[in-house]
Enzyme design. Structure first.
Site, PDB file in Angstrom:
ATOM      1  N   ASP A 104      44.022  49.199  50.846  1.00 31.25           N
ATOM      2  CA  ASP A 104      44.223  47.789  51.125  1.00 31.25           C
ATOM      3  C   ASP A 104      45.424  47.559  51.846  1.00 31.25           C
ATOM      4  O   ASP A 104      46.338  48.305  52.143  1.00 31.25           O
ATOM      5  CB  ASP A 104      44.334  47.093  49.855  1.00 31.25           C
ATOM      6  CG  ASP A 104      43.158  47.203  48.860  1.00 31.25           C
ATOM      7  OD1 ASP A 104      41.859  47.319  49.376  1.00 31.25           O
ATOM      8  OD2 ASP A 104      43.344  47.487  47.657  1.00 31.25           O
TER       9      ASP A 104
ATOM     10  N   ASP B 170      34.056  49.314  47.541  1.00 29.66           N
ATOM     11  CA  ASP B 170      34.155  48.510  46.376  1.00 29.66           C
ATOM     12  C   ASP B 170      34.085  46.975  47.064  1.00 29.66           C
ATOM     13  O   ASP B 170      35.106  46.203  47.382  1.00 29.66           O
ATOM     14  CB  ASP B 170      35.593  48.663  46.064  1.00 29.66           C
ATOM     15  CG  ASP B 170      35.918  47.843  44.999  1.00 29.66           C
ATOM     16  OD1 ASP B 170      34.933  47.400  44.125  1.00 29.66           O
ATOM     17  OD2 ASP B 170      37.061  47.540  44.475  1.00 29.66           O
TER      18      ASP B 170
ATOM     19  N   LYS C 242      32.201  44.459  45.673  1.00 30.23           N
ATOM     20  CA  LYS C 242      32.075  43.576  44.365  1.00 30.23           C
ATOM     21  C   LYS C 242      31.270  42.402  44.887  1.00 30.23           C
ATOM     22  O   LYS C 242      31.552  41.586  44.681  1.00 30.23           O
ATOM     23  CB  LYS C 242      33.431  42.989  44.201  1.00 30.23           C
ATOM     24  CG  LYS C 242      34.464  44.080  43.615  1.00 30.23           C
ATOM     25  CD  LYS C 242      35.654  43.474  42.965  1.00 30.23           C
ATOM     26  CE  LYS C 242      36.830  44.330  42.793  1.00 30.23           C
ATOM     27  NZ  LYS C 242      37.401  44.917  43.787  1.00 30.23           N
ATOM     28  N   LEU C 243      29.957  42.849  45.086  1.00 30.95           N
ATOM     29  CA  LEU C 243      29.004  42.052  45.582  1.00 30.95           C
ATOM     30  C   LEU C 243      28.513  40.969  44.673  1.00 30.95           C
ATOM     31  O   LEU C 243      28.333  41.663  43.172  1.00 30.95           O
ATOM     32  CB  LEU C 243      27.717  42.553  46.313  1.00 30.95           C
ATOM     33  CG  LEU C 243      28.110  43.561  47.389  1.00 30.95           C
ATOM     34  CD1 LEU C 243      26.675  44.163  47.824  1.00 30.95           C
ATOM     35  CD2 LEU C 243      28.612  42.764  48.603  1.00 30.95           C
TER      36      LEU C 243
ATOM     37  N   ILE D 141      22.658  35.783  44.915  1.00 34.81           N
ATOM     38  CA  ILE D 141      21.335  35.831  44.160  1.00 34.81           C
ATOM     39  C   ILE D 141      20.571  37.492  44.639  1.00 34.81           C
ATOM     40  O   ILE D 141      21.234  38.123  45.231  1.00 34.81           O
ATOM     41  CB  ILE D 141      20.209  35.007  44.631  1.00 34.81           C
ATOM     42  CG1 ILE D 141      20.073  35.152  46.542  1.00 34.81           C
ATOM     43  CG2 ILE D 141      20.848  33.641  44.472  1.00 34.81           C
ATOM     44  CD1 ILE D 141      19.076  34.366  46.871  1.00 34.81           C
ATOM     45  N   PRO D 142      19.716  37.982  43.518  1.00 31.93           N
ATOM     46  CA  PRO D 142      19.144  39.283  43.352  1.00 31.93           C
ATOM     47  C   PRO D 142      18.751  39.575  44.733  1.00 31.93           C
ATOM     48  O   PRO D 142      18.884  40.676  45.237  1.00 31.93           O
ATOM     49  CB  PRO D 142      18.251  39.165  42.718  1.00 31.93           C
ATOM     50  CG  PRO D 142      18.579  38.351  41.501  1.00 31.93           C
ATOM     51  CD  PRO D 142      19.351  37.033  42.183  1.00 31.93           C
TER      52      PRO D 142
ATOM     53  N   ARG E   8      49.338  51.658  36.844  1.00 29.67           N
ATOM     54  CA  ARG E   8      50.970  51.497  37.409  1.00 29.67           C
ATOM     55  C   ARG E   8      51.669  52.498  36.834  1.00 29.67           C
ATOM     56  O   ARG E   8      51.620  52.727  35.585  1.00 29.67           O
ATOM     57  CB  ARG E   8      51.387  50.132  36.988  1.00 29.67           C
ATOM     58  CG  ARG E   8      50.780  48.797  37.984  1.00 29.67           C
ATOM     59  CD  ARG E   8      51.510  48.705  39.680  1.00 29.67           C
ATOM     60  NE  ARG E   8      50.757  47.937  40.246  1.00 29.67           N
ATOM     61  CZ  ARG E   8      49.711  47.758  40.763  1.00 29.67           C
ATOM     62  NH1 ARG E   8      48.728  48.626  40.711  1.00 29.67           N
ATOM     63  NH2 ARG E   8      49.230  46.898  41.543  1.00 29.67           N
TER      64      ARG E   8
ATOM     65  N   GLN F  72      48.372  42.155  39.085  1.00 29.42           N
ATOM     66  CA  GLN F  72      47.631  42.654  38.038  1.00 29.42           C
ATOM     67  C   GLN F  72      48.067  42.312  36.806  1.00 29.42           C
ATOM     68  O   GLN F  72      49.195  42.220  36.702  1.00 29.42           O
ATOM     69  CB  GLN F  72      47.443  44.233  38.308  1.00 29.42           C
ATOM     70  CG  GLN F  72      47.209  44.721  39.511  1.00 29.42           C
ATOM     71  CD  GLN F  72      45.318  44.685  39.556  1.00 29.42           C
ATOM     72  OE1 GLN F  72      44.776  43.958  39.008  1.00 29.42           O
ATOM     73  NE2 GLN F  72      44.838  45.385  40.559  1.00 29.42           N
TER      74      GLN F  72
ATOM     75  N   ARG G  85      48.618  49.778  45.590  1.00 27.11           N
ATOM     76  CA  ARG G  85      50.002  49.453  46.031  1.00 27.11           C
ATOM     77  C   ARG G  85      51.068  50.353  45.693  1.00 27.11           C
ATOM     78  O   ARG G  85      51.960  50.557  46.233  1.00 27.11           O
ATOM     79  CB  ARG G  85      50.285  48.016  45.891  1.00 27.11           C
ATOM     80  CG  ARG G  85      49.617  47.099  46.908  1.00 27.11           C
ATOM     81  CD  ARG G  85      49.367  45.716  46.318  1.00 27.11           C
ATOM     82  NE  ARG G  85      48.514  45.616  44.902  1.00 27.11           N
ATOM     83  CZ  ARG G  85      48.428  44.365  44.487  1.00 27.11           C
ATOM     84  NH1 ARG G  85      48.886  43.489  44.939  1.00 27.11           N
ATOM     85  NH2 ARG G  85      47.430  44.365  43.541  1.00 27.11           N
TER      86      ARG G  85
HETATM   87  O1  C5P Z   1      47.030  47.709  44.466  1.00 27.54           O
HETATM   88  P1  C5P Z   1      46.365  48.015  43.065  1.00 27.54           P
HETATM   89  O2  C5P Z   1      46.548  49.322  42.626  1.00 27.54           O
HETATM   90  O3  C5P Z   1      46.604  46.887  42.198  1.00 27.54           O
HETATM   91  O4  C5P Z   1      44.962  47.906  43.617  1.00 27.54           O
HETATM   92  C1  C5P Z   1      43.791  47.879  42.846  1.00 27.54           C
HETATM   93  C2  C5P Z   1      42.520  47.897  43.603  1.00 27.54           C
HETATM   94  O5  C5P Z   1      41.503  47.839  42.559  1.00 27.54           O
HETATM   95  C3  C5P Z   1      42.087  46.831  44.691  1.00 27.54           C
HETATM   96  O6  C5P Z   1      41.613  47.543  45.677  1.00 27.54           O
HETATM   97  C4  C5P Z   1      41.339  45.875  43.922  1.00 27.54           C
HETATM   98  O7  C5P Z   1      40.381  45.293  44.896  1.00 27.54           O
HETATM   99  C5  C5P Z   1      40.744  46.936  43.044  1.00 27.54           C
HETATM  100  N1  C5P Z   1      40.007  46.369  41.749  1.00 27.54           N
HETATM  101  C6  C5P Z   1      40.892  45.607  40.810  1.00 27.54           C
HETATM  102  N2  C5P Z   1      40.391  45.192  39.747  1.00 27.54           N
HETATM  103  C7  C5P Z   1      38.969  45.424  39.453  1.00 27.54           C
HETATM  104  C8  C5P Z   1      38.121  46.054  40.527  1.00 27.54           C
HETATM  105  C9  C5P Z   1      38.837  46.478  41.680  1.00 27.54           C
HETATM  106  O8  C5P Z   1      42.149  45.464  41.057  1.00 27.54           O
HETATM  107  N3  C5P Z   1      38.398  45.052  38.272  1.00 27.54           N
END
Ligand code: C5P
Length: 239
Positions: free
Chosen positions: A15, A64, A66-67, A70-71, A180, A189, A210
């Site tokens: 990202d 990832d 995350k769609l 509708i089905p 983290r 987060q 990150r």
């Molecule tokens: O930078 P960081 O470690 O916070 O990145 C988390 C990654 O995980 C991002 O790409 C985010 O889109 C993804 N993600 C999330 N939470 C979720 C699913 C995916 O943070 N439930």
């Protein structure tokens, strides 16, 4: 390759960068044995061709996106993504049982994982969107929905990994972002833990974004994360 152990259980989230920087990072980190996650940011900017370039440099990615639609729309979108040869794809469990079943069918042979509650959401944020229960209870509810719809696994926070493992059993794939190291910034987060805590709690794999990619020395940051995972087994379900 340094990462003979648990490195294959780490997806580095590409990202916050464009394709050239992503490719540079993949070439620098792939020899450590980790995998990569392409999310909305990079896929929207670089498209399927960008994904193909990343996969050529670093192997099948966790795609990832995350769609949530509708089905029929999700089914067609997932079918297109299945042709990319990614490691697996994601859909939002909140899209409901019919959407999840459509995604699972269209994803084959790719893994289809259901995102439960975003790791950025806490109890207050959930209440604000009308979910009158705790993140833990909502994750459990959506995990059951995903299991019943045939999903290969779920994405949840490290804090729910143990309960989700107990609920879904050994065969389900559990991936946890929100990783983290102790004392480092949470950014946006909320529900976080260390990678080791996440894997010890029953996750098959973690997503590190990150904490690695925003470091002045991503390779050193990743090596520190991998050192913390020393002694953990490679995840059989992730391979
Ligand atoms: O930078 P960081 O470690 O916070 O990145 C988390 C990654 O995980 C991002 O790409 C985010 O889109 C993804 N993600 C999330 N939470 C979720 C699913 C995916 O943070 N439930």
């Amino acid at each position: 390759m340094v990462g003979a152990g648990a490195a294959g259980r780490v997806f580095v989230a590409l990202d916050g960068m464009g394709l050239p920087a992503a490719l540079e990072l993949v070439r620098a980190l792939a020899p450590l044995g980790v995998r990569f996650k392409v999310g909305l940011e990079l896929f929207c900017a670089a498209g399927p061709a960008g994904l193909a370039a990343v996969q050529e440099a670093g192997g099948p990615c966790f795609l990832d996106l995350k769609l949530h639609d509708i089905p029929r729309t999700v089914e067609r979108a997932v079918r297109a993504l299945a042709a990319t040869g990614a490691w697996g794809i994601t859909v939002h469990a909140a899209g409901g049982a019919a959407m999840l079943r459509a995604a699972v069918q269209a994803a084959a042979p790719l893994r289809c994982l259901a995102v439960t509650v975003l790791t950025s959401l806490d109890g207050d944020a959930l209440r604000a969107v009308g979910v009158g229960t705790t993140p833990e209870a909502q994750v459990a509810r959506l995990s059951g929905l995903a299991r019943d719809a045939g999903c290969d696994g779920v994405v949840c926070s490290p804090r729910e990994a143990r309960a989700v493992r107990d609920l879904l059993g050994a065969a389900a794939l559990i991936v946890t972002p929100g990783v983290r190291s102790a004392g480092t910034p949470r950014d946006d987060q909320s529900r976080v833990a260390t990678a080791r805590e996440a894997l010890a709690a029953g996750a098959d794999a973690v997503v590190a974004g990150r904490s690695v990619t925003a470091s002045p020395d991503p390779r050193a940051a990743l090596l520190a994360l991998l050192a913390d995972l020393g002694g953990l087994a490679p995840g059989a379900r992730v391979g």
